[in-house]
Design a protein around this motif. Structure first.
Motif, PDB file in Angstrom:
ATOM      1  N   PHE A  78      37.256  22.954   3.678  1.00 31.21           N
ATOM      2  CA  PHE A  78      36.062  23.472   3.007  1.00 31.21           C
ATOM      3  C   PHE A  78      36.179  23.322   1.490  1.00 31.21           C
ATOM      4  O   PHE A  78      35.274  22.799   0.836  1.00 31.21           O
ATOM      5  CB  PHE A  78      35.821  24.939   3.363  1.00 31.21           C
ATOM      6  N   PHE A  79      37.287  23.766   0.934  1.00 27.81           N
ATOM      7  CA  PHE A  79      37.412  23.715  -0.525  1.00 27.81           C
ATOM      8  C   PHE A  79      37.571  22.279  -1.022  1.00 27.81           C
ATOM      9  O   PHE A  79      37.093  21.943  -2.108  1.00 27.81           O
ATOM     10  CB  PHE A  79      38.515  24.652  -1.011  1.00 27.81           C
ATOM     11  N   ARG A  80      38.170  21.407  -0.231  1.00 25.44           N
ATOM     12  CA  ARG A  80      38.254  19.991  -0.613  1.00 25.44           C
ATOM     13  C   ARG A  80      36.851  19.386  -0.687  1.00 25.44           C
ATOM     14  O   ARG A  80      36.503  18.713  -1.662  1.00 25.44           O
ATOM     15  CB  ARG A  80      39.133  19.215   0.361  1.00 25.44           C
ATOM     16  N   GLU A  81      36.030  19.643   0.313  1.00 26.99           N
ATOM     17  CA  GLU A  81      34.674  19.089   0.307  1.00 26.99           C
ATOM     18  C   GLU A  81      33.803  19.723  -0.773  1.00 26.99           C
ATOM     19  O   GLU A  81      32.983  19.044  -1.394  1.00 26.99           O
ATOM     20  CB  GLU A  81      34.049  19.224   1.699  1.00 26.99           C
ATOM     21  N   MET A  82      33.999  21.007  -1.039  1.00 24.05           N
ATOM     22  CA  MET A  82      33.278  21.659  -2.136  1.00 24.05           C
ATOM     23  C   MET A  82      33.636  20.982  -3.460  1.00 24.05           C
ATOM     24  O   MET A  82      32.762  20.710  -4.290  1.00 24.05           O
ATOM     25  CB  MET A  82      33.640  23.152  -2.177  1.00 24.05           C
ATOM     26  N   LEU A  83      34.919  20.666  -3.645  1.00 21.46           N
ATOM     27  CA  LEU A  83      35.341  20.001  -4.879  1.00 21.46           C
ATOM     28  C   LEU A  83      34.790  18.580  -4.984  1.00 21.46           C
ATOM     29  O   LEU A  83      34.480  18.111  -6.086  1.00 21.46           O
ATOM     30  CB  LEU A  83      36.861  19.993  -4.988  1.00 21.46           C
ATOM     31  N   LEU A  84      34.657  17.887  -3.860  1.00 20.15           N
ATOM     32  CA  LEU A  84      34.027  16.562  -3.894  1.00 20.15           C
ATOM     33  C   LEU A  84      32.608  16.662  -4.439  1.00 20.15           C
ATOM     34  O   LEU A  84      32.200  15.865  -5.291  1.00 20.15           O
ATOM     35  CB  LEU A  84      33.992  15.955  -2.490  1.00 20.15           C
ATOM     36  N   ALA A  85      31.857  17.636  -3.952  1.00 21.37           N
ATOM     37  CA  ALA A  85      30.486  17.831  -4.434  1.00 21.37           C
ATOM     38  C   ALA A  85      30.490  18.192  -5.915  1.00 21.37           C
ATOM     39  O   ALA A  85      29.677  17.675  -6.696  1.00 21.37           O
ATOM     40  CB  ALA A  85      29.781  18.906  -3.614  1.00 21.37           C
ATOM     41  N   ALA A  86      31.388  19.065  -6.330  1.00 23.92           N
ATOM     42  CA  ALA A  86      31.463  19.465  -7.735  1.00 23.92           C
ATOM     43  C   ALA A  86      31.813  18.275  -8.633  1.00 23.92           C
ATOM     44  O   ALA A  86      31.240  18.126  -9.724  1.00 23.92           O
ATOM     45  CB  ALA A  86      32.497  20.577  -7.910  1.00 23.92           C
ATOM     46  N   ARG A  87      32.715  17.422  -8.173  1.00 22.36           N
ATOM     47  CA  ARG A  87      33.057  16.231  -8.968  1.00 22.36           C
ATOM     48  C   ARG A  87      31.851  15.308  -9.130  1.00 22.36           C
ATOM     49  O   ARG A  87      31.650  14.719 -10.193  1.00 22.36           O
ATOM     50  CB  ARG A  87      34.221  15.483  -8.318  1.00 22.36           C
ATOM     51  N   ALA A  88      31.053  15.187  -8.081  1.00 21.92           N
ATOM     52  CA  ALA A  88      29.846  14.352  -8.175  1.00 21.92           C
ATOM     53  C   ALA A  88      28.868  14.949  -9.185  1.00 21.92           C
ATOM     54  O   ALA A  88      28.278  14.224  -9.995  1.00 21.92           O
ATOM     55  CB  ALA A  88      29.197  14.209  -6.798  1.00 21.92           C
ATOM     56  N   VAL A  89      28.692  16.275  -9.144  1.00 20.07           N
ATOM     57  CA  VAL A  89      27.812  16.947 -10.118  1.00 20.07           C
ATOM     58  C   VAL A  89      28.325  16.698 -11.532  1.00 20.07           C
ATOM     59  O   VAL A  89      27.554  16.342 -12.430  1.00 20.07           O
ATOM     60  CB  VAL A  89      27.694  18.460  -9.812  1.00 20.07           C
ATOM     61  N   GLU A  90      29.632  16.860 -11.738  1.00 19.53           N
ATOM     62  CA  GLU A  90      30.216  16.611 -13.062  1.00 19.53           C
ATOM     63  C   GLU A  90      29.975  15.175 -13.513  1.00 19.53           C
ATOM     64  O   GLU A  90      29.595  14.930 -14.660  1.00 19.53           O
ATOM     65  CB  GLU A  90      31.728  16.862 -13.043  1.00 19.53           C
ATOM     66  N   SER A  91      30.206  14.237 -12.621  1.00 18.05           N
ATOM     67  CA  SER A  91      30.080  12.828 -12.968  1.00 18.05           C
ATOM     68  C   SER A  91      28.633  12.459 -13.318  1.00 18.05           C
ATOM     69  O   SER A  91      28.395  11.729 -14.280  1.00 18.05           O
ATOM     70  CB  SER A  91      30.569  11.977 -11.800  1.00 18.05           C
ATOM     71  N   HIS A  92      27.683  12.977 -12.565  1.00 16.27           N
ATOM     72  CA  HIS A  92      26.282  12.603 -12.769  1.00 16.27           C
ATOM     73  C   HIS A  92      25.608  13.374 -13.907  1.00 16.27           C
ATOM     74  O   HIS A  92      24.893  12.790 -14.712  1.00 16.27           O
ATOM     75  CB  HIS A  92      25.497  12.788 -11.466  1.00 16.27           C
ATOM     76  N   PHE A  93      25.843  14.680 -13.973  1.00 24.37           N
ATOM     77  CA  PHE A  93      25.115  15.512 -14.940  1.00 24.37           C
ATOM     78  C   PHE A  93      25.856  15.719 -16.258  1.00 24.37           C
ATOM     79  O   PHE A  93      25.262  16.177 -17.227  1.00 24.37           O
ATOM     80  CB  PHE A  93      24.759  16.864 -14.314  1.00 24.37           C
ATOM     81  N   LYS A  94      27.143  15.437 -16.296  1.00 23.50           N
ATOM     82  CA  LYS A  94      27.953  15.526 -17.528  1.00 23.50           C
ATOM     83  C   LYS A  94      27.922  16.901 -18.201  1.00 23.50           C
ATOM     84  O   LYS A  94      27.705  17.007 -19.418  1.00 23.50           O
ATOM     85  CB  LYS A  94      27.512  14.466 -18.539  1.00 23.50           C
ATOM     86  N   PRO A  95      28.151  17.986 -17.464  1.00 23.79           N
ATOM     87  CA  PRO A  95      28.195  19.298 -18.118  1.00 23.79           C
ATOM     88  C   PRO A  95      29.460  19.420 -18.974  1.00 23.79           C
ATOM     89  O   PRO A  95      30.411  18.646 -18.811  1.00 23.79           O
ATOM     90  CB  PRO A  95      28.242  20.272 -16.940  1.00 23.79           C
ATOM     91  N   VAL A  96      29.472  20.397 -19.861  1.00 23.81           N
ATOM     92  CA  VAL A  96      30.670  20.653 -20.663  1.00 23.81           C
ATOM     93  C   VAL A  96      31.651  21.546 -19.912  1.00 23.81           C
ATOM     94  O   VAL A  96      32.830  21.614 -20.270  1.00 23.81           O
ATOM     95  CB  VAL A  96      30.323  21.268 -22.044  1.00 23.81           C
ATOM     96  N   LYS A  97      31.175  22.213 -18.864  1.00 19.50           N
ATOM     97  CA  LYS A  97      32.008  23.128 -18.066  1.00 19.50           C
ATOM     98  C   LYS A  97      31.344  23.316 -16.718  1.00 19.50           C
ATOM     99  O   LYS A  97      30.123  23.238 -16.602  1.00 19.50           O
ATOM    100  CB  LYS A  97      32.125  24.490 -18.795  1.00 19.50           C
ATOM    101  N   MET A  98      32.138  23.545 -15.679  1.00 23.21           N
ATOM    102  CA  MET A  98      31.614  23.901 -14.361  1.00 23.21           C
ATOM    103  C   MET A  98      32.075  25.315 -14.029  1.00 23.21           C
ATOM    104  O   MET A  98      33.208  25.690 -14.315  1.00 23.21           O
ATOM    105  CB  MET A  98      32.143  22.955 -13.278  1.00 23.21           C
ATOM    106  N   ASN A  99      31.189  26.091 -13.428  1.00 23.75           N
ATOM    107  CA  ASN A  99      31.530  27.414 -12.901  1.00 23.75           C
ATOM    108  C   ASN A  99      31.406  27.366 -11.395  1.00 23.75           C
ATOM    109  O   ASN A  99      30.584  26.624 -10.846  1.00 23.75           O
ATOM    110  CB  ASN A  99      30.586  28.486 -13.431  1.00 23.75           C
ATOM    111  N   TYR A 100      32.226  28.173 -10.727  1.00 25.21           N
ATOM    112  CA  TYR A 100      32.253  28.246  -9.265  1.00 25.21           C
ATOM    113  C   TYR A 100      32.147  29.715  -8.884  1.00 25.21           C
ATOM    114  O   TYR A 100      32.964  30.522  -9.311  1.00 25.21           O
ATOM    115  CB  TYR A 100      33.562  27.665  -8.725  1.00 25.21           C
TER     116      TYR A 100
END
Length: 155
Positions: A78-100
């Motif tokens: 679960f947490f591995r797949e959640m991180l895959l999604a988060a990495r895609a969000v980071e890569s596409h949207f270019k935020p300065v920080k991610m919160n979980y």
């Protein structure tokens, strides 16, 4: 000790009775957003929200309210797949920080809010006001293009 302030049906909700997330398991559009990841353990959705890139990874197995209810392999998956999604969000949207955020205080089904934070953040150094996570009306063509871009990154 004072009376509980939790809803009277809280234990039933935690047990999965009438769970909205269970009811939409596997949906391409869960009413809040479009699925960007269909994983073995998690489905992730780009939400229609005020905040661009706000996504949610949802446990897609039998109902659980807490990550502690998962066995070792389920938790890792679960947490591995959640991180895959988060990495895609980071890569596409270019935020300065991610919160979980793993909360479940209103819908007690295991899910993680993936919250990008940007340069023009209204609350740097503090939690983002929940008004930014409320449903929004992003331009449909832009929203769908973002979802497609995230799916491509996750393929």
């Amino acid at each position: 000790m004072s009376a509980s302030t939790w809803p009277a049906d809280w234990e039933d909700r935690k047990a999965g009775l009438d769970c909205a997330m269970c009811a939409t398991r596997g949906a391409e559009d869960n009413g809040h957003g479009l699925r960007i990841l269909q994983g073995t353990f998690a489905d992730a959705y780009l939400n229609r929200a005020v905040l661009p890139g706000y996504a949610v990874a949802i446990w897609n197995g039998p109902h659980v309210a807490e990550p502690t209810q998962l066995d070792e392999d389920q938790a890792t998956g679960f947490f591995r797949e959640m991180l895959l999604a988060a990495r895609a969000v980071e890569s596409h949207f270019k935020p300065v920080k991610m919160n979980y955020e793993v909360l479940g205080n209103s819908v007690p089904h295991l899910h993680v809010h993936l919250i990008p934070r940007y340069d023009d953040d209204p609350a740097p150094g503090s939690p983002l006001p929940t008004s930014f996570l409320r449903p929004g009306r992003p331009a449909d063509h832009r929203f769908r293009a973002d979802a497609d871009a995230l799916r491509t990154l996750l393929a």
